[in-house]
Design an enzyme around this catalytic site. Structure first.
Site, PDB file in Angstrom:
ATOM      1  N   ASP A  35     -15.897   3.214   5.328  1.00 33.61           N
ATOM      2  CA  ASP A  35     -14.363   3.102   5.814  1.00 33.61           C
ATOM      3  C   ASP A  35     -14.479   2.613   7.084  1.00 33.61           C
ATOM      4  O   ASP A  35     -15.168   2.717   8.005  1.00 33.61           O
ATOM      5  CB  ASP A  35     -13.771   4.553   5.850  1.00 33.61           C
ATOM      6  CG  ASP A  35     -12.261   4.611   5.715  1.00 33.61           C
ATOM      7  OD1 ASP A  35     -11.561   5.187   4.855  1.00 33.61           O
ATOM      8  OD2 ASP A  35     -11.653   4.057   6.739  1.00 33.61           O
ATOM      9  N   ILE A  62     -14.464  -3.824   5.270  1.00 37.38           N
ATOM     10  CA  ILE A  62     -14.664  -4.640   3.660  1.00 37.38           C
ATOM     11  C   ILE A  62     -14.375  -6.253   4.015  1.00 37.38           C
ATOM     12  O   ILE A  62     -14.590  -6.905   3.212  1.00 37.38           O
ATOM     13  CB  ILE A  62     -14.038  -4.034   2.724  1.00 37.38           C
ATOM     14  CG1 ILE A  62     -12.638  -4.048   2.833  1.00 37.38           C
ATOM     15  CG2 ILE A  62     -14.526  -2.773   2.420  1.00 37.38           C
ATOM     16  CD1 ILE A  62     -11.652  -3.790   1.532  1.00 37.38           C
ATOM     17  N   THR A 132      -2.034   0.105  -7.642  1.00 31.37           N
ATOM     18  CA  THR A 132      -0.608   0.923  -7.741  1.00 31.37           C
ATOM     19  C   THR A 132       0.237   0.534  -8.920  1.00 31.37           C
ATOM     20  O   THR A 132       0.244  -0.736  -9.250  1.00 31.37           O
ATOM     21  CB  THR A 132      -0.038   0.452  -6.243  1.00 31.37           C
ATOM     22  OG1 THR A 132       1.059   0.866  -6.204  1.00 31.37           O
ATOM     23  CG2 THR A 132      -0.091  -0.881  -5.951  1.00 31.37           C
ATOM     24  N   ASP A 133       1.324   1.188  -9.161  1.00 33.28           N
ATOM     25  CA  ASP A 133       2.475   0.680 -10.072  1.00 33.28           C
ATOM     26  C   ASP A 133       3.183  -0.358  -9.472  1.00 33.28           C
ATOM     27  O   ASP A 133       4.075  -0.838  -9.964  1.00 33.28           O
ATOM     28  CB  ASP A 133       3.327   1.878 -10.572  1.00 33.28           C
ATOM     29  CG  ASP A 133       3.813   2.498  -9.251  1.00 33.28           C
ATOM     30  OD1 ASP A 133       3.826   2.380  -8.316  1.00 33.28           O
ATOM     31  OD2 ASP A 133       4.903   3.624  -9.944  1.00 33.28           O
ATOM     32  N   GLU A 134       3.068  -0.510  -7.941  1.00 38.67           N
ATOM     33  CA  GLU A 134       4.154  -1.576  -7.460  1.00 38.67           C
ATOM     34  C   GLU A 134       3.670  -2.989  -7.733  1.00 38.67           C
ATOM     35  O   GLU A 134       4.546  -3.783  -7.513  1.00 38.67           O
ATOM     36  CB  GLU A 134       4.089  -1.290  -5.748  1.00 38.67           C
ATOM     37  CG  GLU A 134       4.250   0.094  -5.577  1.00 38.67           C
ATOM     38  CD  GLU A 134       4.738   0.531  -4.179  1.00 38.67           C
ATOM     39  OE1 GLU A 134       5.059  -0.390  -3.275  1.00 38.67           O
ATOM     40  OE2 GLU A 134       4.596   1.618  -3.584  1.00 38.67           O
ATOM     41  N   TYR A 157       2.794  -5.991   0.540  1.00 33.31           N
ATOM     42  CA  TYR A 157       1.751  -4.856   0.263  1.00 33.31           C
ATOM     43  C   TYR A 157       1.330  -5.250  -1.470  1.00 33.31           C
ATOM     44  O   TYR A 157       0.168  -5.298  -1.899  1.00 33.31           O
ATOM     45  CB  TYR A 157       2.173  -3.538   0.376  1.00 33.31           C
ATOM     46  CG  TYR A 157       1.583  -2.708  -0.308  1.00 33.31           C
ATOM     47  CD1 TYR A 157       0.060  -2.379  -0.144  1.00 33.31           C
ATOM     48  CD2 TYR A 157       2.266  -1.658  -1.477  1.00 33.31           C
ATOM     49  CE1 TYR A 157      -0.431  -1.333  -0.846  1.00 33.31           C
ATOM     50  CE2 TYR A 157       1.612  -0.548  -2.088  1.00 33.31           C
ATOM     51  CZ  TYR A 157       0.090  -0.409  -2.006  1.00 33.31           C
ATOM     52  OH  TYR A 157      -0.300   0.599  -2.589  1.00 33.31           O
ATOM     53  N   LYS A 161      -1.828  -6.272  -3.748  1.00 34.94           N
ATOM     54  CA  LYS A 161      -2.547  -5.458  -4.366  1.00 34.94           C
ATOM     55  C   LYS A 161      -2.722  -6.152  -6.039  1.00 34.94           C
ATOM     56  O   LYS A 161      -3.529  -5.964  -6.620  1.00 34.94           O
ATOM     57  CB  LYS A 161      -1.975  -4.209  -4.804  1.00 34.94           C
ATOM     58  CG  LYS A 161      -1.820  -3.112  -3.470  1.00 34.94           C
ATOM     59  CD  LYS A 161      -3.462  -2.839  -3.120  1.00 34.94           C
ATOM     60  CE  LYS A 161      -4.075  -1.818  -4.173  1.00 34.94           C
ATOM     61  NZ  LYS A 161      -5.306  -0.999  -3.793  1.00 34.94           N
TER      62      LYS A 161
HETATM   63  P1  NAD Z   1      -4.411   4.973   3.409  1.00 37.55           P
HETATM   64  O1  NAD Z   1      -3.869   4.005   3.875  1.00 37.55           O
HETATM   65  O2  NAD Z   1      -4.052   6.629   3.438  1.00 37.55           O
HETATM   66  O3  NAD Z   1      -5.960   4.854   3.284  1.00 37.55           O
HETATM   67  C1  NAD Z   1      -6.685   3.631   3.279  1.00 37.55           C
HETATM   68  C2  NAD Z   1      -8.095   3.957   3.788  1.00 37.55           C
HETATM   69  O4  NAD Z   1      -8.712   2.531   3.807  1.00 37.55           O
HETATM   70  C3  NAD Z   1      -8.110   4.229   5.412  1.00 37.55           C
HETATM   71  O5  NAD Z   1      -8.951   5.278   5.361  1.00 37.55           O
HETATM   72  C4  NAD Z   1      -8.815   3.110   6.022  1.00 37.55           C
HETATM   73  O6  NAD Z   1      -9.277   3.270   7.150  1.00 37.55           O
HETATM   74  C5  NAD Z   1      -9.387   2.392   5.028  1.00 37.55           C
HETATM   75  N1  NAD Z   1      -9.571   0.786   5.327  1.00 37.55           N
HETATM   76  C6  NAD Z   1      -8.249   0.102   5.424  1.00 37.55           C
HETATM   77  N2  NAD Z   1      -8.667  -1.062   5.745  1.00 37.55           N
HETATM   78  C7  NAD Z   1     -10.089  -1.236   5.616  1.00 37.55           C
HETATM   79  C8  NAD Z   1     -10.996  -2.051   5.661  1.00 37.55           C
HETATM   80  N3  NAD Z   1     -10.891  -3.527   6.068  1.00 37.55           N
HETATM   81  N4  NAD Z   1     -12.361  -1.928   5.421  1.00 37.55           N
HETATM   82  C9  NAD Z   1     -12.500  -0.455   5.379  1.00 37.55           C
HETATM   83  N5  NAD Z   1     -11.965   0.421   5.187  1.00 37.55           N
HETATM   84  C10 NAD Z   1     -10.444   0.186   5.395  1.00 37.55           C
HETATM   85  O7  NAD Z   1      -4.309   4.731   1.574  1.00 37.55           O
HETATM   86  P2  NAD Z   1      -4.067   5.562   0.495  1.00 37.55           P
HETATM   87  O8  NAD Z   1      -2.494   6.044   0.206  1.00 37.55           O
HETATM   88  O9  NAD Z   1      -5.028   6.777   0.392  1.00 37.55           O
HETATM   89  O10 NAD Z   1      -4.427   4.795  -0.829  1.00 37.55           O
HETATM   90  C11 NAD Z   1      -5.757   4.405  -1.310  1.00 37.55           C
HETATM   91  C12 NAD Z   1      -5.718   3.461  -2.401  1.00 37.55           C
HETATM   92  O11 NAD Z   1      -4.966   4.035  -3.549  1.00 37.55           O
HETATM   93  C13 NAD Z   1      -5.055   2.004  -1.949  1.00 37.55           C
HETATM   94  O12 NAD Z   1      -5.914   1.220  -2.405  1.00 37.55           O
HETATM   95  C14 NAD Z   1      -3.594   2.074  -2.514  1.00 37.55           C
HETATM   96  O13 NAD Z   1      -3.168   0.939  -2.797  1.00 37.55           O
HETATM   97  C15 NAD Z   1      -3.753   2.995  -3.614  1.00 37.55           C
HETATM   98  N6  NAD Z   1      -2.661   3.874  -4.194  1.00 37.55           N
HETATM   99  C16 NAD Z   1      -2.150   4.407  -3.359  1.00 37.55           C
HETATM  100  C17 NAD Z   1      -0.748   5.280  -3.807  1.00 37.55           C
HETATM  101  C18 NAD Z   1       0.089   6.159  -2.637  1.00 37.55           C
HETATM  102  O14 NAD Z   1       1.023   6.824  -3.347  1.00 37.55           O
HETATM  103  N7  NAD Z   1      -0.674   6.378  -1.546  1.00 37.55           N
HETATM  104  C19 NAD Z   1      -0.382   5.083  -4.996  1.00 37.55           C
HETATM  105  C20 NAD Z   1      -1.058   4.171  -5.829  1.00 37.55           C
HETATM  106  C21 NAD Z   1      -2.214   3.702  -5.235  1.00 37.55           C
HETATM  107  P1  TYD Z   2       6.958   5.265   0.944  1.00 32.40           P
HETATM  108  O1  TYD Z   2       6.514   6.524   1.074  1.00 32.40           O
HETATM  109  O2  TYD Z   2       6.826   4.085   1.988  1.00 32.40           O
HETATM  110  O3  TYD Z   2       6.274   4.582  -0.558  1.00 32.40           O
HETATM  111  P2  TYD Z   2       6.499   3.499  -1.226  1.00 32.40           P
HETATM  112  O4  TYD Z   2       7.398   2.309  -0.448  1.00 32.40           O
HETATM  113  O5  TYD Z   2       5.208   2.939  -1.561  1.00 32.40           O
HETATM  114  O6  TYD Z   2       7.364   3.677  -2.571  1.00 32.40           O
HETATM  115  O7  TYD Z   2       8.503   5.258   0.422  1.00 32.40           O
HETATM  116  C1  TYD Z   2       8.954   6.076  -0.598  1.00 32.40           C
HETATM  117  C2  TYD Z   2      10.338   5.651  -0.687  1.00 32.40           C
HETATM  118  O8  TYD Z   2      11.249   6.167   0.331  1.00 32.40           O
HETATM  119  C3  TYD Z   2      10.880   4.470  -0.912  1.00 32.40           C
HETATM  120  O9  TYD Z   2      12.015   4.052  -1.517  1.00 32.40           O
HETATM  121  C4  TYD Z   2      11.181   4.054   0.719  1.00 32.40           C
HETATM  122  C5  TYD Z   2      11.827   5.268   1.332  1.00 32.40           C
HETATM  123  N1  TYD Z   2      11.591   5.696   2.371  1.00 32.40           N
HETATM  124  C6  TYD Z   2      12.999   6.060   3.165  1.00 32.40           C
HETATM  125  O10 TYD Z   2      14.085   6.213   2.764  1.00 32.40           O
HETATM  126  N2  TYD Z   2      12.699   6.329   4.509  1.00 32.40           N
HETATM  127  C7  TYD Z   2      11.444   6.308   5.349  1.00 32.40           C
HETATM  128  O11 TYD Z   2      11.367   6.560   6.286  1.00 32.40           O
HETATM  129  C8  TYD Z   2      10.277   5.815   4.459  1.00 32.40           C
HETATM  130  C9  TYD Z   2       8.881   5.515   5.195  1.00 32.40           C
HETATM  131  C10 TYD Z   2      10.508   5.419   3.034  1.00 32.40           C
END
Ligand code: NAD
Ligand code: TYD
Length: 351
Positions: A35, A62, A132-134, A157, A161
């Site tokens: 990381d 990375i 992600t589903d996005e 974003y 992805k």
């Molecule tokens: P996060 O932002 O909490 O964590 C990302 C991690 O990656 C951090 O520890 C950061 O330091 C590390 N990182 C970032 N850039 C880097 C680099 N260049 N080299 C090495 N490490 C690096 O993210 P998360 O929410 O834990 O998401 C993790 C994965 O899951 C991502 O690939 C994201 O697209 C995917 N994902 C997230 C969600 C969600 O709801 N959070 C849902 C579906 C998929």
């Molecule tokens: P977020 O947690 O950023 O996840 P994602 O955009 O990846 O779905 O946001 C979840 C939902 O909440 C999204 O529709 C945007 C909305 N949102 C707010 O309304 N206020 C906020 O301050 C944030 C960060 C998100």
């Protein structure tokens, strides 16, 4: 069976849950957490397992191709579980390039290292890409994303992805690398960085600050408890066939405004406030540019083929999440000090 697994992004929100699960459940595996420790990476997420003999951490980026090749040369991994990414849509709107660098170039660097060092043994190695589903874009009021829904990303974003997913598939189709991809809905739970909706709202309600809701709060997200995501990754990693994709979701759709009202009720109860107090903090703010209306995941393939189902009801999971944040004040204080305030003021200043 012994395995040496590289987990990237293991100090982040989902990565730390994946690392914890693998270190605890598979003592015969060696887990190397790589990381960069960006603002979102935090080794305090892993203090409970950091001394375990099957866990190591290395700080690396990375996007550094040479460093990735070197680590593959030295370590001889059996598998990669790739989570490292820039993950916040709002940040991708203000700085898309960082997302191309880490999410696209970083992923390609890892694929290149795997391609080079796993040559001749592709059938014994596995590259698991967490996505992600996005990538599927946005739905209107009906329908769900399946594994065959065409990609249609809208934010920088999700575009980055989607691009990384295509590269992972291309390395399977072109070079025969054993890859697996999963596309998951919005996660929630402990150790979630408070730039995302749920932890940001918990922190603000706790501190009696405005809770910013974008637009009219009509957007819908499908929320999954992070530990259920980590369990799905475990199952898919071990059981999916090469080249397969799985959707992961909670069948748990919430309009943002309804979710925030539920959270306010839980917070009133936990903080001993009169019912309705926290809801007064809800503030409608300027909508996110290109805001996807609705995400909903059809995870029946995962449920039918690999027997995975979400374990927690949302209300129960949200209560557990609130409890964790209220019990971990120091964690929250540490991650919201310093640069967090600068980010917050910039992101929400126009309102
Ligand atoms: P996060 O932002 O909490 O964590 C990302 C991690 O990656 C951090 O520890 C950061 O330091 C590390 N990182 C970032 N850039 C880097 C680099 N260049 N080299 C090495 N490490 C690096 O993210 P998360 O929410 O834990 O998401 C993790 C994965 O899951 C991502 O690939 C994201 O697209 C995917 N994902 C997230 C969600 C969600 O709801 N959070 C849902 C579906 C998929
Ligand atoms: P977020 O947690 O950023 O996840 P994602 O955009 O990846 O779905 O946001 C979840 C939902 O909440 C999204 O529709 C945007 C909305 N949102 C707010 O309304 N206020 C906020 O301050 C944030 C960060 C998100």
């Amino acid at each position: 069976m012994k395995k040496k697994i590289l987990v990237t992004g293991g100090a982040g929100f989902i990565g730390s849950h994946v690392v914890r699960r693998f270190v605890n459940n598979y003592p015969e595996y060696e887990i190397l957490n790589l990381d960069k420790l960006t603002y979102a990476g935090n080794l305090a997420n892993l203090t409970d397992i950091e001394h375990k003999p099957n866990y190591r951490f290395v700080k690396a980026d990375i996007t550094d191709a040479a460093a990735m090749v070197e680590i593959f040369r030295v370590e001889n991994f059996d598998a990669v579980i790739h989570l490292a990414a820039e993950s916040h849509v709002d940040r991708s709107i203000s700085d898309p390039t960082a997302f191309v660098m880490t999410n696209v170039i970083g992923t390609v660097n890892l694929l290149n290292a795997a391609r080079e060092y796993w040559k001749g043994a592709y059938d014994q190695k596995r590259f698991y890409h967490v996505s992600t589903d996005e990538v599927y874009g946005a739905l209107d009021e009906t329908g769900m994303f399946t594994e065959s829904t065409a990609y249609d990303p809208h934010s920088p974003y999700s575009a980055s992805k989607a691009s990384s997913d295509h590269f992972v598939s291309a390395y399977h189709d072109t070079y025969g690398l054993d890859v697996v991809i999963s596309n998951c809905s919005n996660n929630y739970g402990s150790h979630h960085f408070p730039e995302k909706l749920i932890p940001l709202a918990i922190n603000n309600i706790k501190n009696n600050q405005a809770v910013p809701v974008y637009g009219k709060g009509e957007n819908v997200r499908d929320w999954l408890w992070v530990e259920d995501h980590a369990r799905a990754i475990d199952v898919i990693f071990h059981e999916a066939k090469t080249g397969e994709t799985y959707n992961i979701g909670g069948h748990n759709e919430w309009k943002n405004i309804d979710l925030i009202h539920l959270l306010c009720k839980i917070m009133d109860k936990k903080l001993g406030r009169e019912m309705g107090t926290s809801a007064q903090l809800i503030t409608f703010v300027t909508d996110r540019a290109g805001h996807d209306l609705r995400y909903a995941i059809d995870s029946s393939k995962l449920q039918n083929k690999l027997n995975w189902v979400p374990s927690l009801q949302f209300e129960e999971g949200l209560e557990k999440t609130v409890d964790w944040y209220l019990e971990n004040e120091e964690w929250l204080r540490n991650v919201t000090s310093g640069n967090y305030q600068t980010y917050y003021n910039k992101q929400y200043s126009s309102n």
